[in-house]
Design a protein around this motif. Structure first.
Motif, PDB file in Angstrom:
ATOM      1  N   SER A  75       0.774  -1.238   0.049  1.00  0.00           N
ATOM      2  CA  SER A  75      -0.117  -0.031   0.195  1.00  0.00           C
ATOM      3  C   SER A  75       0.903   1.272   0.139  1.00  0.00           C
ATOM      4  N   ASN A  76       0.854   1.923  -1.122  1.00  0.00           N
ATOM      5  CA  ASN A  76       1.624   3.300  -1.104  1.00  0.00           C
ATOM      6  C   ASN A  76       1.068   4.326  -0.147  1.00  0.00           C
ATOM      7  N   ASN A  77       0.011   4.287   0.020  1.00  0.00           N
ATOM      8  CA  ASN A  77      -0.604   5.324   0.890  1.00  0.00           C
ATOM      9  C   ASN A  77      -0.467   5.287   2.464  1.00  0.00           C
ATOM     10  N   LYS A  78       0.297   4.156   2.686  1.00  0.00           N
ATOM     11  CA  LYS A  78       0.863   4.220   4.115  1.00  0.00           C
ATOM     12  C   LYS A  78       1.746   5.311   4.470  1.00  0.00           C
ATOM     13  N   LYS A  79       1.401   5.939   5.575  1.00  0.00           N
ATOM     14  CA  LYS A  79       2.283   6.977   5.836  1.00  0.00           C
ATOM     15  C   LYS A  79       3.606   6.496   6.561  1.00  0.00           C
ATOM     16  N   ASP A  80       4.655   7.115   6.342  1.00  0.00           N
ATOM     17  CA  ASP A  80       6.090   6.717   6.893  1.00  0.00           C
ATOM     18  C   ASP A  80       6.372   7.467   8.030  1.00  0.00           C
ATOM     19  N   ASP A  81       6.354   6.871   9.098  1.00  0.00           N
ATOM     20  CA  ASP A  81       6.604   7.703  10.384  1.00  0.00           C
ATOM     21  C   ASP A  81       8.025   7.537  10.865  1.00  0.00           C
ATOM     22  N   ARG A  82       9.011   7.164   9.923  1.00  0.00           N
ATOM     23  CA  ARG A  82      10.242   7.083  10.250  1.00  0.00           C
ATOM     24  C   ARG A  82      10.834   8.533  10.423  1.00  0.00           C
ATOM     25  N   SER A  83      11.842   8.786  11.355  1.00  0.00           N
ATOM     26  CA  SER A  83      12.640  10.181  11.149  1.00  0.00           C
ATOM     27  C   SER A  83      13.520  10.293   9.904  1.00  0.00           C
ATOM     28  N   LYS A  84      13.888  11.520   9.698  1.00  0.00           N
ATOM     29  CA  LYS A  84      14.643  11.698   8.410  1.00  0.00           C
ATOM     30  C   LYS A  84      15.853  11.045   8.382  1.00  0.00           C
ATOM     31  N   ASP A  85      16.423  10.969   9.609  1.00  0.00           N
ATOM     32  CA  ASP A  85      17.930  10.274   9.721  1.00  0.00           C
ATOM     33  C   ASP A  85      17.582   8.779   9.444  1.00  0.00           C
ATOM     34  N   GLU A  86      16.693   8.204   9.878  1.00  0.00           N
ATOM     35  CA  GLU A  86      16.394   6.784   9.791  1.00  0.00           C
ATOM     36  C   GLU A  86      16.067   6.471   8.228  1.00  0.00           C
ATOM     37  N   ILE A  87      15.347   7.564   7.402  1.00  0.00           N
ATOM     38  CA  ILE A  87      15.243   7.399   6.189  1.00  0.00           C
ATOM     39  C   ILE A  87      16.206   7.235   5.397  1.00  0.00           C
ATOM     40  N   GLU A  88      17.240   8.363   5.681  1.00  0.00           N
ATOM     41  CA  GLU A  88      18.266   8.363   5.018  1.00  0.00           C
ATOM     42  C   GLU A  88      19.273   7.108   5.240  1.00  0.00           C
ATOM     43  N   TYR A  89      19.202   6.656   6.379  1.00  0.00           N
ATOM     44  CA  TYR A  89      20.488   5.372   6.621  1.00  0.00           C
ATOM     45  C   TYR A  89      19.657   4.244   5.811  1.00  0.00           C
ATOM     46  N   ASP A  90      18.284   4.195   6.066  1.00  0.00           N
ATOM     47  CA  ASP A  90      17.925   2.850   5.129  1.00  0.00           C
ATOM     48  C   ASP A  90      17.987   3.031   3.761  1.00  0.00           C
ATOM     49  N   THR A  91      17.917   4.178   3.239  1.00  0.00           N
ATOM     50  CA  THR A  91      18.053   4.347   1.805  1.00  0.00           C
ATOM     51  C   THR A  91      19.784   4.182   1.441  1.00  0.00           C
ATOM     52  N   ILE A  92      20.648   4.602   2.404  1.00  0.00           N
ATOM     53  CA  ILE A  92      22.048   4.186   2.054  1.00  0.00           C
ATOM     54  C   ILE A  92      22.353   2.833   2.183  1.00  0.00           C
ATOM     55  N   LYS A  93      21.652   2.112   3.101  1.00  0.00           N
ATOM     56  CA  LYS A  93      21.756   0.447   3.023  1.00  0.00           C
ATOM     57  C   LYS A  93      21.117  -0.048   1.744  1.00  0.00           C
ATOM     58  N   LYS A  94      20.058   0.382   1.230  1.00  0.00           N
ATOM     59  CA  LYS A  94      19.332   0.077   0.038  1.00  0.00           C
ATOM     60  C   LYS A  94      20.436   0.207  -1.076  1.00  0.00           C
ATOM     61  N   LEU A  95      21.140   1.364  -1.229  1.00  0.00           N
ATOM     62  CA  LEU A  95      22.052   1.661  -2.264  1.00  0.00           C
ATOM     63  C   LEU A  95      23.042   0.590  -2.275  1.00  0.00           C
ATOM     64  N   LYS A  96      23.523   0.462  -1.147  1.00  0.00           N
ATOM     65  CA  LYS A  96      24.768  -0.744  -1.059  1.00  0.00           C
ATOM     66  C   LYS A  96      24.381  -2.077  -1.709  1.00  0.00           C
ATOM     67  N   LYS A  97      23.112  -2.222  -1.713  1.00  0.00           N
ATOM     68  CA  LYS A  97      22.702  -3.715  -2.319  1.00  0.00           C
ATOM     69  C   LYS A  97      22.264  -3.422  -4.013  1.00  0.00           C
ATOM     70  N   ILE A  98      21.828  -2.458  -4.290  1.00  0.00           N
ATOM     71  CA  ILE A  98      21.511  -2.112  -5.581  1.00  0.00           C
ATOM     72  C   ILE A  98      22.600  -1.643  -6.555  1.00  0.00           C
ATOM     73  N   VAL A  99      23.887  -1.084  -5.941  1.00  0.00           N
ATOM     74  CA  VAL A  99      24.966  -0.746  -6.802  1.00  0.00           C
ATOM     75  C   VAL A  99      26.109  -1.381  -6.473  1.00  0.00           C
ATOM     76  N   SER A 100      26.554  -2.063  -7.432  1.00  0.00           N
ATOM     77  CA  SER A 100      27.809  -2.956  -7.317  1.00  0.00           C
ATOM     78  C   SER A 100      28.837  -2.596  -8.473  1.00  0.00           C
ATOM     79  N   ILE A 101      30.158  -2.593  -8.104  1.00  0.00           N
ATOM     80  CA  ILE A 101      31.292  -2.523  -8.938  1.00  0.00           C
ATOM     81  C   ILE A 101      32.059  -3.804  -8.868  1.00  0.00           C
ATOM     82  N   SER A 102      32.695  -3.941 -10.062  1.00  0.00           N
ATOM     83  CA  SER A 102      33.693  -5.397 -10.483  1.00  0.00           C
ATOM     84  C   SER A 102      34.480  -4.903 -11.165  1.00  0.00           C
TER      85      SER A 102
END
Length: 313
Positions: free
Chosen positions: A144-171
């Motif tokens: 459900s995309n209508n669900k409100k995100d109750d996380r703080s800005k820092d927590e959202i930023e941290y989770d985004t960085i963790k996500k980036l580490k998984k989706i971006v790769s270099i070899s």
């Protein structure tokens, strides 16, 4: 003779055990089939609820620093004696890029500069999602995309960085030296855009670091030059400064610092998905469900027999 009888008895016991096992399976065949059907059906629903993921990649070649060094003549040797690198640093292109791309501070800068937390959210990518058979009913049921995100800005930023580490790769290919930078995302258009951001920002980041170092050294040598009276030493320092200026000019001439593009980032074709491997997941789930079902009926029979053996006569 006794040994032959013993072997025959063992074989007969084994045959009886195998027959009993088969009878147990046959007796519970409908339960096994039902369990397998339910688990496999749930797996199919899960695979249909997962959108396709696409990979956008770019192949890079390290820039030939030897040609730069040779164009500077004997100044490279002089610079080496002074502790100055004119050849692009001690780390190779792959290790330099890998270090920057996986640096927390660098990724935090990208998240803030390009608002990646918003762009990588399910709501932002929703319009570009692609599903098997074009069916997204199951995805909409579980998300459900209508669900409100109750996380703080820092927590959202941290989770985004963790996500980036998984989706971006270099070899790196050890034989050819080619460097592959890749991004895997459900949104194939965003995958290409994010790849271009990483390529541009990481090489500019490295360029900026080297240019700051060169400018500091030029400033220092310029001050020293004003206080030196020895003509020969002045000539050597002037040559060294000239070499640093040449390196700065050559570094600014390329679109990407220390690397050049062999292939360009492209939007992946809609049928060229990277994952999920739906057929493989369903086959594994089917086989696993059969094994678990058989193990379950054997375990139930074992408990029944143990209970009957413990009952008083």
């Amino acid at each position: 003779m006794q040994n032959n009888r013993f072997d025959t008895n063992c074989i007969e016991e084994d045959e009886i055990d195998l027959r009993e096992l088969f009878n147990t399976i046959w007796m519970h065949k409908y339960k096994i089939m039902m369990f397998t059907f339910i688990l496999t059906s749930l797996t199919i629903i899960y695979t249909l609820s997962v959108p396709n993921s696409y990979k956008s990649s770019v192949v890079l070649a390290p820039q030939d620093q030897s040609s730069t060094s040779s164009s500077l003549g004997g100044l490279s040797a002089l610079a080496g004696m002074a502790g100055v690198s004119l050849g692009g640093g001690n780390m190779d292109a792959y290790n330099s890029l890998n270090t920057v791309i996986n640096d927390y501070g660098f990724q935090k800068m990208l998240v803030e500069k390009y608002n990646l937390s918003e762009k990588l959210s399910p709501k932002a990518m929703d319009k570009n999602l692609v599903f098997a058979l074009g069916v997204r009913t199951f995805y909409d049921f579980f998300h459900s995309n209508n669900k409100k995100d109750d996380r703080s800005k820092d927590e959202i930023e941290y989770d985004t960085i963790k996500k980036l580490k998984k989706i971006v790769s270099i070899s790196s290919d050890k034989k050819s030296g080619a460097i592959t930078l890749s991004v895997v995302l459900p949104d194939r258009f965003l995958a290409k855009k994010l790849l271009e951001i990483y390529l541009s920002e990481s090489t500019n980041y490295l360029r900026k670091i080297d240019m700051l170092e060169i400018n500091k050294k030029l400033h220092y040598y310029k001050n020293e030059l004003a206080n030196i009276s020895d003509i020969e030493l002045k000539t050597q320092i002037s040559q060294l400064m000239s070499a640093l200026v040449q390196k700065r000019v050559l570094s600014s001439a390329s679109e990407f610092y220390i690397v050049k593009e062999i292939t360009k980032p492209e939007v992946p074709y809609i049928k060229d998905k990277t994952k999920p491997k739906r057929a493989l997941i369903v086959i594994v789930a089917f086989i696993t469900s059969i094994i678990l079902a058989i193990f379950g009926v054997f375990f139930i029979e074992f408990l029944k027999n143990s209970k009957e053996d413990n009952q008083p006569n």
